[in-house]
Design an enzyme around this catalytic site. Sequence first.
Site, PDB file in Angstrom:
ATOM      1  N   LYS A  77       0.824  -1.213   0.000  1.00 16.92           N
ATOM      2  CA  LYS A  77       0.000   0.000   0.000  1.00 16.92           C
ATOM      3  C   LYS A  77       0.860   1.265   0.000  1.00 16.92           C
ATOM      4  CE  LYS A  77      -2.178  -0.903   3.896  1.00 16.92           C
ATOM      5  NZ  LYS A  77      -1.526  -2.160   4.311  1.00 16.92           N
ATOM      6  N   ARG A 118      -8.703   1.068  10.377  1.00 10.59           N
ATOM      7  CA  ARG A 118      -8.240  -0.279  10.686  1.00 10.59           C
ATOM      8  C   ARG A 118      -9.219  -1.028  11.584  1.00 10.59           C
ATOM      9  NH1 ARG A 118      -2.518   0.623   9.822  1.00 10.59           N
ATOM     10  NH2 ARG A 118      -1.202  -1.156  10.261  1.00 10.59           N
ATOM     11  N   ARG A 148       0.435  -8.300  13.967  1.00 13.50           N
ATOM     12  CA  ARG A 148      -0.232  -7.375  13.052  1.00 13.50           C
ATOM     13  C   ARG A 148      -1.143  -8.124  12.090  1.00 13.50           C
ATOM     14  NH1 ARG A 148       4.011  -4.279  10.292  1.00 13.50           N
ATOM     15  NH2 ARG A 148       5.503  -5.662  11.284  1.00 13.50           N
ATOM     16  N   ARG A 167      11.665  -6.894   4.152  1.00 13.14           N
ATOM     17  CA  ARG A 167      11.683  -5.443   4.327  1.00 13.14           C
ATOM     18  C   ARG A 167      12.489  -5.053   5.566  1.00 13.14           C
ATOM     19  NH1 ARG A 167       5.744  -2.826   5.099  1.00 13.14           N
ATOM     20  NH2 ARG A 167       5.859  -3.798   7.138  1.00 13.14           N
ATOM     21  N   ARG A 225      11.684  -3.728   8.592  1.00 12.91           N
ATOM     22  CA  ARG A 225      11.436  -2.507   9.355  1.00 12.91           C
ATOM     23  C   ARG A 225      11.535  -2.848  10.841  1.00 12.91           C
ATOM     24  NH1 ARG A 225       5.806  -0.152   7.669  1.00 12.91           N
ATOM     25  NH2 ARG A 225       5.092  -1.053   9.631  1.00 12.91           N
TER      26      ARG A 225
HETATM   27  P1  AMP Z   1       1.533   0.593   9.218  1.00 19.33           P
HETATM   28  O1  AMP Z   1       2.735   1.329   8.721  1.00 19.33           O
HETATM   29  O2  AMP Z   1       0.247   1.058   8.595  1.00 19.33           O
HETATM   30  O3  AMP Z   1       1.698  -0.903   9.153  1.00 19.33           O
HETATM   31  O4  AMP Z   1       1.388   0.978  10.765  1.00 19.33           O
HETATM   32  C1  AMP Z   1       2.424   0.684  11.692  1.00 19.33           C
HETATM   33  C2  AMP Z   1       1.846   0.640  13.095  1.00 19.33           C
HETATM   34  O5  AMP Z   1       1.265   1.907  13.425  1.00 19.33           O
HETATM   35  C3  AMP Z   1       0.724  -0.349  13.304  1.00 19.33           C
HETATM   36  O6  AMP Z   1       1.211  -1.651  13.569  1.00 19.33           O
HETATM   37  C4  AMP Z   1      -0.009   0.252  14.496  1.00 19.33           C
HETATM   38  O7  AMP Z   1       0.685   0.023  15.698  1.00 19.33           O
HETATM   39  C5  AMP Z   1       0.092   1.736  14.208  1.00 19.33           C
HETATM   40  N1  AMP Z   1      -1.061   2.223  13.402  1.00 19.33           N
HETATM   41  C6  AMP Z   1      -1.016   2.766  12.144  1.00 19.33           C
HETATM   42  N2  AMP Z   1      -2.241   3.114  11.723  1.00 19.33           N
HETATM   43  C7  AMP Z   1      -3.092   2.776  12.723  1.00 19.33           C
HETATM   44  C8  AMP Z   1      -4.501   2.854  12.894  1.00 19.33           C
HETATM   45  N3  AMP Z   1      -5.302   3.344  11.934  1.00 19.33           N
HETATM   46  N4  AMP Z   1      -5.027   2.411  14.061  1.00 19.33           N
HETATM   47  C9  AMP Z   1      -4.256   1.920  15.030  1.00 19.33           C
HETATM   48  N5  AMP Z   1      -2.919   1.794  14.940  1.00 19.33           N
HETATM   49  C10 AMP Z   1      -2.334   2.216  13.799  1.00 19.33           C
END
Ligand code: AMP
Length: 193
Positions: free
Chosen positions: A15, A92, A142, A129, A131
């Site tokens: 994404k 989410r 996740r 990746r 990270r």
């Molecule tokens: P992402 O880069 O979208 O995978 O987000 C990394 C981390 O940020 C996630 O594993 C959550 O801990 C937090 N996070 C990002 N977006 C959200 C969201 N909409 N709601 C809750 N936690 C979020």
Amino acid sequence: MNGVVVVLGRQGAGKGTQCGLLQDRYDGVAHVSTGDMLRDAAASGTPLGAHAEAIMATGDLVPDDVMCDVVAERLAALDRSGVTVLLDGFPRTPAQAEALAGMTAPDGLLGAVLLEVDVREVSERMQARGRGDDTAEGIARRLELYETQTAPLVDWFAERGLLRRINGTGEPAEVFDRLATAIGGLVPLRLSR
Ligand code: AMP
């Protein structure tokens, strides 16, 4: 602002990469990633960042009220800009989806595009990746939260006639074309010069 398109899909589905490419290729498209916003906040040591950092490290979700405020503030900042927002990482949870519907009412929620990649492939991609939160436990947590909290949003958008599904596997350039076609069906896209 010229509406919001949600980009849905498992972590590791591409994404962020694809939304970044779309923002570069087309005028008037803004990639808004809640994960990036939280990582930036953590790197600059803001109160939000301090709160989010430990949660992100475990792969858990930051509380809905915090995330809804973060997104509402960013959308409000873009309100007068005329851009179309590609929203990546939000909503989410069902509560976040309801909040987004409120923020974009009456006609700002243009649709959701689901980038479909199976669990095995996203796990491999995340391991490659590397990270900070891409530990074996973090990835598992996740993906579990995606299935329980986020996957129900596929039906939420479908029931409202807002869902488009895209095959997220194959060459990145092919995925890009599929995604651009799907988004172009929701909002006119203009190539940047
Ligand atoms: P992402 O880069 O979208 O995978 O987000 C990394 C981390 O940020 C996630 O594993 C959550 O801990 C937090 N996070 C990002 N977006 C959200 C969201 N909409 N709601 C809750 N936690 C979020």
